[in-house]
Design a protein around this motif. Structure first.
Motif, mmCIF file in Angstrom:
data_model
loop_
_atom_site.group_PDB
_atom_site.id
_atom_site.type_symbol
_atom_site.label_atom_id
_atom_site.label_comp_id
_atom_site.label_asym_id
_atom_site.label_seq_id
_atom_site.Cartn_x
_atom_site.Cartn_y
_atom_site.Cartn_z
ATOM 1 N N PHE A 128 14.552 -21.484 51.080
ATOM 2 C CA PHE A 128 13.756 -21.691 52.285
ATOM 3 C C PHE A 128 14.196 -20.687 53.360
ATOM 4 C CE2 PHE A 128 11.448 -23.672 55.579
ATOM 5 C CZ PHE A 128 10.477 -24.434 54.944
ATOM 6 N N PRO A 129 13.236 -19.963 53.976
ATOM 7 C CA PRO A 129 13.635 -18.973 54.986
ATOM 8 C C PRO A 129 14.340 -19.633 56.178
ATOM 9 C CG PRO A 129 11.248 -19.270 54.945
ATOM 10 C CD PRO A 129 11.787 -20.009 53.772
ATOM 11 N N ARG A 130 15.177 -18.858 56.872
ATOM 12 C CA ARG A 130 16.046 -19.442 57.890
ATOM 13 C C ARG A 130 15.784 -18.923 59.301
ATOM 14 N NH1 ARG A 130 20.442 -21.769 54.976
ATOM 15 N NH2 ARG A 130 21.570 -21.999 56.923
ATOM 16 N N THR A 131 14.750 -18.104 59.498
ATOM 17 C CA THR A 131 14.441 -17.694 60.874
ATOM 18 C C THR A 131 13.080 -18.272 61.267
ATOM 19 O OG1 THR A 131 13.181 -15.693 60.348
ATOM 20 C CG2 THR A 131 15.586 -15.460 60.472
ATOM 21 N N TYR A 132 12.895 -18.447 62.571
ATOM 22 C CA TYR A 132 11.648 -19.035 63.065
ATOM 23 C C TYR A 132 10.440 -18.213 62.595
ATOM 24 C CZ TYR A 132 8.046 -20.723 66.222
ATOM 25 O OH TYR A 132 6.875 -21.242 66.726
ATOM 26 N N GLU A 133 10.516 -16.890 62.745
ATOM 27 C CA GLU A 133 9.373 -16.039 62.396
ATOM 28 C C GLU A 133 9.033 -16.144 60.913
ATOM 29 O OE1 GLU A 133 11.875 -15.024 64.360
ATOM 30 O OE2 GLU A 133 10.660 -15.141 66.196
ATOM 31 N N GLU A 134 10.051 -16.154 60.072
ATOM 32 C CA GLU A 134 9.779 -16.264 58.626
ATOM 33 C C GLU A 134 9.193 -17.636 58.283
ATOM 34 O OE1 GLU A 134 13.185 -13.286 56.751
ATOM 35 O OE2 GLU A 134 13.708 -15.361 57.242
ATOM 36 N N ILE A 135 9.733 -18.666 58.905
ATOM 37 C CA ILE A 135 9.221 -20.022 58.635
ATOM 38 C C ILE A 135 7.768 -20.112 59.113
ATOM 39 C CG2 ILE A 135 9.489 -22.468 59.218
ATOM 40 C CD1 ILE A 135 12.533 -21.871 59.551
ATOM 41 N N ARG A 136 7.514 -19.551 60.287
ATOM 42 C CA ARG A 136 6.175 -19.588 60.884
ATOM 43 C C ARG A 136 5.168 -18.794 60.047
ATOM 44 N NH1 ARG A 136 1.881 -19.773 62.658
ATOM 45 N NH2 ARG A 136 1.080 -19.889 64.792
ATOM 46 N N SER A 137 5.662 -17.854 59.234
ATOM 47 C CA SER A 137 4.755 -17.019 58.436
ATOM 48 C C SER A 137 4.233 -17.748 57.194
ATOM 49 C CB SER A 137 5.473 -15.733 57.992
ATOM 50 O OG SER A 137 6.374 -16.033 56.929
ATOM 51 N N LEU A 138 4.793 -18.914 56.890
ATOM 52 C CA LEU A 138 4.377 -19.621 55.670
ATOM 53 C C LEU A 138 3.038 -20.322 55.876
ATOM 54 C CD1 LEU A 138 7.828 -21.233 54.767
ATOM 55 C CD2 LEU A 138 6.757 -19.247 53.673
ATOM 56 N N SER A 139 2.304 -20.434 54.799
ATOM 57 C CA SER A 139 0.976 -21.037 54.836
ATOM 58 C C SER A 139 1.040 -22.482 55.359
ATOM 59 C CB SER A 139 0.435 -21.019 53.411
ATOM 60 O OG SER A 139 -0.916 -21.241 53.415
ATOM 61 N N GLY A 140 0.161 -22.812 56.304
ATOM 62 C CA GLY A 140 0.073 -24.190 56.803
ATOM 63 C C GLY A 140 1.132 -24.552 57.827
ATOM 64 N N ILE A 141 2.016 -23.600 58.168
ATOM 65 C CA ILE A 141 3.067 -23.894 59.149
ATOM 66 C C ILE A 141 2.717 -23.246 60.482
ATOM 67 C CG2 ILE A 141 5.505 -23.557 59.737
ATOM 68 C CD1 ILE A 141 6.264 -24.184 56.990
ATOM 69 N N GLY A 142 2.448 -24.070 61.479
ATOM 70 C CA GLY A 142 2.140 -23.583 62.819
ATOM 71 C C GLY A 142 3.365 -23.666 63.707
ATOM 72 N N ASP A 143 3.147 -23.474 65.005
ATOM 73 C CA ASP A 143 4.272 -23.480 65.946
ATOM 74 C C ASP A 143 5.072 -24.782 65.875
ATOM 75 O OD1 ASP A 143 3.665 -20.972 66.954
ATOM 76 O OD2 ASP A 143 2.196 -21.804 68.362
ATOM 77 N N TYR A 144 4.338 -25.887 65.804
ATOM 78 C CA TYR A 144 5.018 -27.184 65.835
ATOM 79 C C TYR A 144 5.944 -27.357 64.626
ATOM 80 C CZ TYR A 144 5.981 -31.922 64.768
ATOM 81 O OH TYR A 144 6.660 -33.049 64.409
ATOM 82 N N THR A 145 5.376 -27.174 63.427
ATOM 83 C CA THR A 145 6.172 -27.398 62.215
ATOM 84 C C THR A 145 7.309 -26.379 62.114
ATOM 85 O OG1 THR A 145 4.136 -28.159 61.203
ATOM 86 C CG2 THR A 145 5.982 -27.818 59.732
ATOM 87 N N ALA A 146 7.037 -25.133 62.500
ATOM 88 C CA ALA A 146 8.096 -24.111 62.470
ATOM 89 C C ALA A 146 9.231 -24.515 63.415
ATOM 90 C CB ALA A 146 7.523 -22.754 62.865
#
Ligand code: SF4
Length: 349
Positions: A106-124
């Motif tokens: 699982f990626p460990r930075t906000y930007e990488e997490i936010r880049s995943l499908s279905g993940i918006g600001d809130y979930t990131a």
């Protein structure tokens, strides 16, 4: 209270959370896959409704790798009844991205997490703070409600620039909060919104650890916050839904790959409301043979923007044309992902 004093509220909030937090299955560890899955399931869905789905899902797909390769129909079946099925499709897409782009970790930075499908600001924000202690807030409806009441902030919370500004303000509060507390801060804010500063009816200000600093409480204006845009009225659609039964099998068909309930199964149906005889006449070219009427019932299903008013017509037929898939009760229970809108049309037994 000014927003730069918000940091002073963190210690009493965390103290309150330590004492009052609910024991929820996805809070037992901070494994990113678990936090991610629960956050996606909890969107638009009540905690109690999510619990059995969460347990079943993890039993079938215990890790990112198994989710990434799961058969589409099996995935839809795990989500059946939870609604907003694109969430499940995006979960799988993101799992595949993690396998391909991040070697399964699982990626460990906000930007990488936010880049995943279905993940918006809130979930990131939720995953970043809860799993990796990053100073990233997770601003959902609960947090917006608490925030606007605390500060008597009358800006419209449906406005994305307002949301961004609130997120930026909270980010400074997170940054000032000691390492090791950011995830708990996210959970505590959400918990306060979900259990004390509640959306419908009066909030339980008497139990609120932030009461002495709350502007809305002080000025007795709680009902004015949060300010929301007026909701559009829901559109109504009428359908005649057919339960075509031949022996113990009933007819289902796949929905198109895009649009509402994409890729799930459905009962055959026609637009508009029909009386029994008309309903039988209008399906002559489906070639299901002579039909015997068992029952006609009315059912309603409410989506976010549409309301379906359905007339469910249960018919015994004599042929099983190939235009439909004919499933047994056992297949319907175990394999066929039939969304709630259609499942409620089936006879009770
Ligand atoms: Fe919400 Fe009442 Fe607490 Fe203010 S005092 S944050 S309105 S529960």
């Amino acid at each position: 209270m000014h927003h730069d004093q918000l940091s002073l509220l963190v210690p009493p909030l965390l103290e309150w959370f330590a004492e009052h937090k609910r024991d929820l299955p996805w809070r037992r560890d901070r494994e990113p896959f678990h936090v991610w899955l629960s956050e996606i399931m909890l969107q638009q869905t009540r905690v109690e409704a999510v619990k059995p789905y969460y347990a079943r899902f993890l039993e079938a797909l215990p890790d990112i790798s198994s989710l990434s390769t799961c058969d589409h129909d099996a995935l839809m079946k795990l989500w059946e009844g939870l609604g907003y099925y694109s969430r499940a499709r995006n979960l799988q897409k993101a799992a595949q991205q993690i396998m391909t782009n991040f070697s399964g970790d699982f990626p460990r930075t906000y930007e990488e997490i936010r880049s995943l499908s279905g993940i918006g600001d809130y979930t990131a924000g939720a995953i970043s703070s809860i799993c990796f202690d990053l100073p990233e807030p997770a601003v959902d409806g609960n947090v917006l409600r608490v925030y606007t009441r605390l500060l008597a902030d009358a800006r419209c919370t449906d406005d994305s620039s307002v949301k961004r500004d609130i997120r930026d303000t909270l980010r400074t509060v997170y940054a000032a909060s000691p390492a090791g507390t950011r995830g708990t801060l996210t959970q505590a804010l959400m918990e306060l919104g979900a259990t004390v500063c509640v959306p419908n009816g009066a909030p339980l200000c008497g139990e609120c650890p932030l009461r002495s600093s709350c502007e809305a409480f002080r000025s007795n204006t709680i009902r004015q916050y949060p300010v929301r845009r007026e909701k559009k009225a829901r559109k109504t659609e009428e359908y005649t839904v057919y339960i075509l039964q031949c022996g113990d099998r009933i007819a289902v068909q796949k929905r198109p790959d895009s649009g509402l309930l994409a890729g799930l199964w459905e009962l055959p149906h026609l637009s508009g409301k029909r009386r029994a005889q008309q309903a039988i006449n209008d399906i002559a070219d489906w070639r299901t043979g002579a039909a015997e009427l068992i029952s006609v019932r009315s059912c309603t299903h409410i989506f976010t923007h549409i309301e379906w008013h359905m007339t469910a017509v249960h018919l015994l037929v004599t042929h099983m044309p190939e235009r439909f898939t004919w499933v047994t009760p056992a297949q319907l229970a175990a394999e066929t992902a039939l969304p709630t809108a259609f499942r409620i049309c089936l006879p009770a037994d």
